[in-house]
Design an enzyme around this catalytic site. Structure first.
Site, PDB file in Angstrom:
ATOM      1  CD1 TRP B 327     -19.214  49.549  -1.142  1.00 37.45           C
ATOM      2  CD2 TRP B 327     -19.432  50.539   0.846  1.00 37.45           C
ATOM      3  NE1 TRP B 327     -19.596  48.584  -0.251  1.00 37.45           N
ATOM      4  CE2 TRP B 327     -19.741  49.170   0.993  1.00 37.45           C
ATOM      5  CE3 TRP B 327     -19.503  51.354   1.970  1.00 37.45           C
ATOM      6  CZ2 TRP B 327     -20.115  48.603   2.207  1.00 37.45           C
ATOM      7  CZ3 TRP B 327     -19.879  50.795   3.172  1.00 37.45           C
ATOM      8  CH2 TRP B 327     -20.177  49.433   3.290  1.00 37.45           C
ATOM      9  CG  HIS B 328     -20.169  54.961   3.155  1.00 41.96           C
ATOM     10  ND1 HIS B 328     -18.837  54.875   2.849  1.00 41.96           N
ATOM     11  CD2 HIS B 328     -20.281  54.510   4.431  1.00 41.96           C
ATOM     12  CE1 HIS B 328     -18.172  54.403   3.895  1.00 41.96           C
ATOM     13  NE2 HIS B 328     -19.022  54.172   4.872  1.00 41.96           N
ATOM     14  N   GLY B 329     -23.178  55.315  -0.397  1.00 43.77           N
ATOM     15  CA  GLY B 329     -24.499  55.659  -0.918  1.00 43.77           C
ATOM     16  C   GLY B 329     -24.399  56.417  -2.216  1.00 43.77           C
ATOM     17  CG  PHE B 487     -24.316  52.724   4.029  1.00 43.22           C
ATOM     18  CD1 PHE B 487     -25.205  53.725   3.678  1.00 43.22           C
ATOM     19  CD2 PHE B 487     -23.529  52.911   5.137  1.00 43.22           C
ATOM     20  CE1 PHE B 487     -25.296  54.887   4.435  1.00 43.22           C
ATOM     21  CE2 PHE B 487     -23.600  54.071   5.883  1.00 43.22           C
ATOM     22  CZ  PHE B 487     -24.488  55.054   5.534  1.00 43.22           C
TER      23      PHE B 487
END
Lengths: 349, 487
Positions: B327-329, B487
C-alpha cells in the site's frame, strides 16, 4: 480493535473561553511585534528596486533611456540620479532589474511587461511615450549559460496577477507559479523584518556579528574561500556560455528595440577584481565578449565591456562579491558618465 | 496547494470565513466544505477530479443498494462486490500496473522466456490510496450494519473528499465523520484553541523539523549510499526517522488542526511511537488510522472468519503487513519492509504466547517482565527494528539498501557536506524536540503536563509567539512536499 478517539493533545486542558483565547492571541501577536522590532534594529530590511517599481515609474513617466538587466540593473537607478542632475532632467533612465534573471528573463519582461506600456498610444494614435531613444542591455557571461532549474524568479519578480491566473488556469497550482504567490506574500508583509529576512539569513548574520564578531583572520579566510569559489565559477563558465535560448533572447531583444527606432547598447557588467583569475580573463570573459560582439555587432549595436576596465576595487563590492555597494555605484556612475556612457548626455543624431 | 504553503494560508481564511459567517446549517456548512475540497483537489490534481467524483457517486449509490433489506441478499452482495472491485480496481490499475508488468517481465526474463509485457508508467491520482480505503471502509461498515448508509450525497461527498485529509489522511471512518457532518457545527473556543495548537505543532514538525533534517543529514547520504562514513550513515538513519515522523505526524496534526477549526474531529494518527516497547505497540502508535483500518477490515475478519486463515495469527500478520508495505508503494523495498514488520509481529506473538505460558507456571517470569532491564531491552529491540527497516523505506531499490548497510558498517569515509553552526543547532533542536515530545507523555512527566495545561493565557501567548518567531527565522523556504502524499 477500537477506533482511537484520543483528543488532539494527550494533555487534558480546561475548557477555553473566548476571553482566554483572545488574551493568548493578543500576547502572541505582541511577542511577534516585539521580536520584529528587535529584528528591525538588528538587520533592517533593505528596499531593493524591482521590475514592479520600474513599471510604476514607466506608467507615470516618459524615460529617455531604458536599461534592462539582472539585479545588476539597479546600478542604473544610481546612474539615473546622476544623469538627471547633469542634464537638468532632460535625460531620464528607466532601470529595470530582473532579480536572478538571464537574457530569456529580460526578453520575457520586455515582451510581456514593457512593450505593452511602451506601445500605448493616445486618442490620436500617437505613442504616449515619445522620449525613449536609447536602450541598454546589461549582461555578463552567466546570463548566457542555460538555467539549471526553472526560472523561478520570473514569476516571483516579474509576473502580474493576470499572468499568475493565466498560468494557474493552464497548469493548476504548481511549484513554479507558487513563486509568484510566495513573493507577493512576502511583499504584503513588507513592514516585517522577520518576514523579509526569510531565506536571507541577514538577521542571523547580524546576531552572530554582534555576539561574536569575526576576527580579521576569519574575515580573510572567508574572503579567500569566497574568491576561490567565484574564480572557479567564472572559469567553469567557459563550458556553458552561449546557450542558444539565451543568445536567441538577446537577438530578439536587439531586433525588437531597434524596430522601435532605439539606439541599442550592450553593457558587459563590471566584476569584482578578486573574483577573476587570469585563466578566466583569458577564456570565459573574452569568449563571452566575442560571442556578444558577433551576435549584435553586425546589427550596429555597440558593446561596452566594463568587466575588468571599470575603476572599481574589491571594496566597491558587497558581501556577496557580486553587487556593487551604493558608494561604488555612485563612483561608477560619475566615471561612466564622463567616459563610456558620455553619449547618454548627448542628443541622439 | 500544500498545507504549509502560502496558497493555503490564503485559502484557509477564505474557507473559514465562508464556513462560519454563513447561517450555521449543516447543509450550508457541508456545501462550503465540499466546494473547498473540490477547489483544493483541483489545485493539486485537476485531471483526476472526475475520477474522484465518479467513484464517490458510485459508492454512494451502491451503498444504498447494499443497505436495502428489501432487496435479495444476492443483489446486495453483488452491489458490494461491484463497489469494492471498482475501488480496488482503480487502485490496482493506477498504483500497481507498472509494478506488475515490470515483475512479469522480470519473471519471464528469469525463465528465459520472451515477454511481450511492456513497462507501463501510469500516473497515480493524488490521494487515491487514502480515499480508496475510506470508501471501502464505509461500504463494509454499511454491509455489516455497523452504520446506516448516508442518505445525502452532499454529506457523503463531503466526508470522502474532506480537504484536510484527502491527500495523506488520517484515514477517517464513516461512523465517526458522518454523524459530525449531519449536525450543524458551532464555534467552540476550546476546539478553536485545540485546532490552532495542533496546526502550529504540525507546522513545527513538518515545516521546521522534517525540512531541516532532510537536506542536512538525510538526503546527502541517501543520494550516494555507502560513500560517506559510518557516523554520517547512522546520523542519516536517525535523521530519517525524525524526518518521516515529523513529516507525517506533522501533516496529520495539520489536518487535525484544520478540521478542528472547522468544528470537526479527525482521529489521532500518531501517539509518541518512539516510546514503544514492542512492535504491536509501535503499530498502535504509528499511522494509527491505517493500522486500525488493516486490523478491522483485513486482519480481524481473516483470523476470526471462516476461511483458511482462521486462527492462523502469525501468517495473517505477515500477510497483512506485506499488503501494508505494498500500500505504501509499488516497489519491492516496500514489500520487504512490510514483510519484515509482519515477521516481527509474528515473532512477537510467538514470544508473547510462550512467555505468558511461563508466567502461568512461575510468577518470577512476571516480575522479570516488569524489570527495567526487560523494558530497556524491549524498547531497544523495537526501535532498532523500526530504524533498520527505514533503510528499506527510504532506499530506491534493494541494491542501495545493501550499499547503505555497508555504509553503516564504515565502508566509506567522512561527511558528504560540511555543516555550519546554524545547521548543527537546528538539527540538535530537531532531535531534542523529538525526545522531549516523547518524554512528556511518560507518567513521570504528569506534573509538567498539568503545569503546562494550567499555564496562564498570557504566558501561553508569549510561548506561541516565540514559536512563530523561531519558525520565521529558521523554517526553510520552499519545501512543501509531504512524504506520505506520494503513497
Amino acid at each position: 480493535m477500537s477506533h482511537p478517539s484520543t483528543p488532539i493533545d494527550r494533555v487534558p486542558r480546561p475548557a477555553t473561553t473566548w476571553r482566554r483565547l483572545a488574551v493568548t492571541v493578543l500576547f502572541a501577536v505582541g511577542t511577534l511585534v516585539a521580536a520584529d522590532r528587535v529584528a528591525w534594529w538588528l538587520a533592517p530590511p533593505a528596499h531593493l528596486r524591482e521590475v514592479e517599481d520600474a513599471m510604476r515609474e514607466l506608467e507615470t513617466g516618459d524615460p529617455t533611456v531604458l536599461a534592462i538587466g539582472s539585479s545588476h540593473g539597479r546600478t542604473f537607478a544610481v546612474i539615473d540620479d546622476s544623469i538627471r542632475a547633469r542634464s537638468a532632467g532632460r535625460e531620464r533612465i528607466l532601470a529595470v532589474p530582473v532579480e536572478w534573471g538571464k537574457l530569456t528573463a529580460y526578453a520575457w519582461v520586455l515582451r510581456h511587461r514593457l512593450l505593452p506600456v511602451l506601445d500605448e498610444t493616445d486618442a490620436d494614435g500617437r505613442p504616449r511615450r515619445r522620449s525613449l531613444r536609447r536602450a541598454i542591455i546589461i549582461t555578463e557571461w552567466w546570463d548566457s549559460c542555460p538555467y539549471g532549474s526553472p526560472l523561478r524568479n520570473l514569476p516571483a519578480r516579474s509576473w502580474t496577477w493576470q499572468h499568475y491566473i493565466a498560468d494557474v488556469r493552464q497548469h493548476g497550482l504548481t511549484a513554479y507559479n507558487n513563486n509568484f504567490l510566495g513573493y507577493r506574500w512576502s511583499r504584503f508583509w513588507h513592514g516585517s523584518a522577520l518576514v523579509q529576512d526569510r531565506g536571507q539569513r541577514r538577521l542571523l548574520t547580524a546576531v552572530r556579528q554582534r555576539l561574536a564578531p569575526a576576527s580579521a583572520e576569519a574575515q580573510q579566510a572567508n574572503f579567500e574561500v569566497q574568491t576561490a569559489m567565484w574564480r572557479k565559477m567564472v572559469e567553469d563558465g567557459a563550458s556553458c556560455i552561449g546557450s542558444a535560448p539565451e543568445m536567441d533572447a538577446l537577438d530578439w531583444m536587439v531586433d525588437t528595440l531597434q524596430a522601435r527606432g532605439l539606439e541599442v547598447t550592450v553593457l558587459l557588467y563590471p566584476r569584482m577584481p578578486a573574483t577573476l583569475s587570469e585563466r578566466a580573463k583569458a577564456t570565459t570573459l573574452p569568449q563571452f565578449a566575442g560571442l556578444v560582439r558577433a551576435a549584435v555587432g553586425p546589427k550596429g549595436v555597440s558593446v561596452i565591456d566594463l568587466t575588468t576596465s571599470a575603476p572599481l576595487t574589491d571594496a566597491d563590492f558587497g558581501a556577496d562579491f557580486d553587487h556593487i555597494v551604493r558608494a561604488g555605484n555612485a563612483r561608477l556612475a560619475g566615471w561612466a558618465l564622463d567616459g563610456p556612457f558620455r553619449f547618454l548626455l548627448e542628443s541622439r543624431p | 496547494m500544500s498545507l504549509t504553503g502560502v496558497a493555503f494560508a490564503l485559502f484557509l481564511p477564505l474557507v473559514l470565513g465562508a464556513y462560519w459567517l454563513l447561517p450555521r446549517r449543516a447543509v450550508l456548512q457541508n456545501a462550503v466544505l465540499l466546494l473547498a475540497s473540490l477547489g483544493f483537489y483541483l489545485s493539486w490534481s485537476p485531471e483526476w477530479l472526475l475520477l474522484l467524483i465518479f467513484g464517490t457517486v458510485l459508492d454512494f449509490g451502491l451503498a444504498q443498494v447494499v443497505a436495502d433489506e428489501r432487496r435479495p441478499t444476492g443483489v446486495r452482495r453483488l452491489a458490494l462486490g461491484v463497489a469494492v472491485a471498482a475501488n480496488l480496481g482503480a487502485l490496482l490499475w493506477f498504483k500497481y500496473v507498472g509494478f506488475l508488468t515490470d515483475a512479469m517481465h522480470a519473471l519471464f526474463a528469469a525463465a528465459g522466456l520472451p515477454s511481450s509485457a511492456t513497462a507501463m508508467a501510469v500516473v497515480l491520482p493524488l490521494g487515491l490510496s487514502y480515499y480508496t480505503l475510506i470508501r471501502i471502509g464505509y461500504l463494509l461498515d454499511v454491509h455489516h450494519r455497523r452504520i446506516a448508509p448516508s442518505r445525502s450525497l452532499l454529506e457523503f461527498a463531503t466526508f470522502v473528499m474532506f480537504f484536510p485529509q484527502i491527500i495523506a489522511g488520517p484515514i477517517t471512518r464513516a461512523g465517526r465523520m458522518l454523524p459530525q457532518l449531519r449536525d450543524a457545527r458551532r464555534l467552540d473556543p476550546t476546539r478553536v484553541a485545540q485546532g490552532a495548537n495542533a496546526f502550529l505543532l504540525g507546522w513545527w514538525m513538518k515545516g521546521y523539523l522534517a525540512d531541516w533534517i532532510a537536506p542536512a543529514l538525510v538526503e546527502p547520504v541517501f543520494a550516494d549510499p555507502g560513500a560517506a562514513g559510518a557516523a554520517a550513515h547512522w546520523l542519516a538513519l536517525g535523521g530519517y526517522a525524525v524526518q518521516v515522523f515529523g513529516d507525517f505526524a506533522g501533516y496529520s496534526l495539520l489536518a487535525i488542526g484544520v478540521a478542528a477549526l472547522l468544528g470537526l474531529e479527525l482521529p489521532v494518527n500518531f501517539d509518541r511511537p518512539f516510546l514503544s516497547r514492542s512492535m504491536p505497540e509501535f503499530w498502535r502508535r504509528w499511522h494509527i488510522s491505517l493500522n486500525t483500518w488493516l486490523f478491522d477490515y483485513l486482519y480481524g475478519p481473516w483470523v476470526t472468519g471462516t476461511g483458511w486463515l482462521r486462527g492462523r495469527i502469525a501468517l495473517t500478520l505477515v500477510l497483512v503487513f506485506a499488503l501494508s508495505g505494498l500500500w505504501h508503494g509499488a516497489r519491492w523495498t516496500f514489500v520487504v519492509w512490510g514483510l519484515l514488520h509482519g515477521l516481527a509481529l509474528a515473532v512477537h506473538h510467538g514470544w508473547d504466547t510462550w512467555y505468558r505460558a511461563r508466567c502461568r507456571v512461575d510468577r518470577r517470569w512476571v516480575t522479570a517482565r516488569k524489570h527495567a532491564a526487560y523494558a530497556l531491552a524491549a524498547w531497544l529491540l523495537t526501535q532498532a527494528w523500526f530504524l533498520g527497516s527505514l533503510i528499506l523505506f527510504r532506499a530506491e531499490d534493494l541494491g542501495s539498501v545493501g550499499r547503505f548497510l555497508r555504509g553503516l558498517l564504515g565502508q566509506g569515509t567522512g561527511f558528504p557536506a560540511e555543516m555550519d553552526a546554524i545547521t548543527l543547532v537546528n538539527c540538535a533542536v530537531a532531535f531534542g524536540f523529538i525526545v522531549v515530545h516523547h518524554l512528556l507523555a511518560l507518567p513521570a512527566a504528569e506534573r509538567v503536563r498539568s503545569l503546562g495545561a494550567r499555564t496562564p493565557a498570557a504566558l501561553r501567548g508569549i510561548f506561541y509567539g516565540g514559536v512563530i518567531v523561531w519558525l520565521l527565522v529558521f523554517a526553510p523556504l520552499g519545501r512543501g512536499t509531504f512524504i506520505y502524499a506520494q503513497f
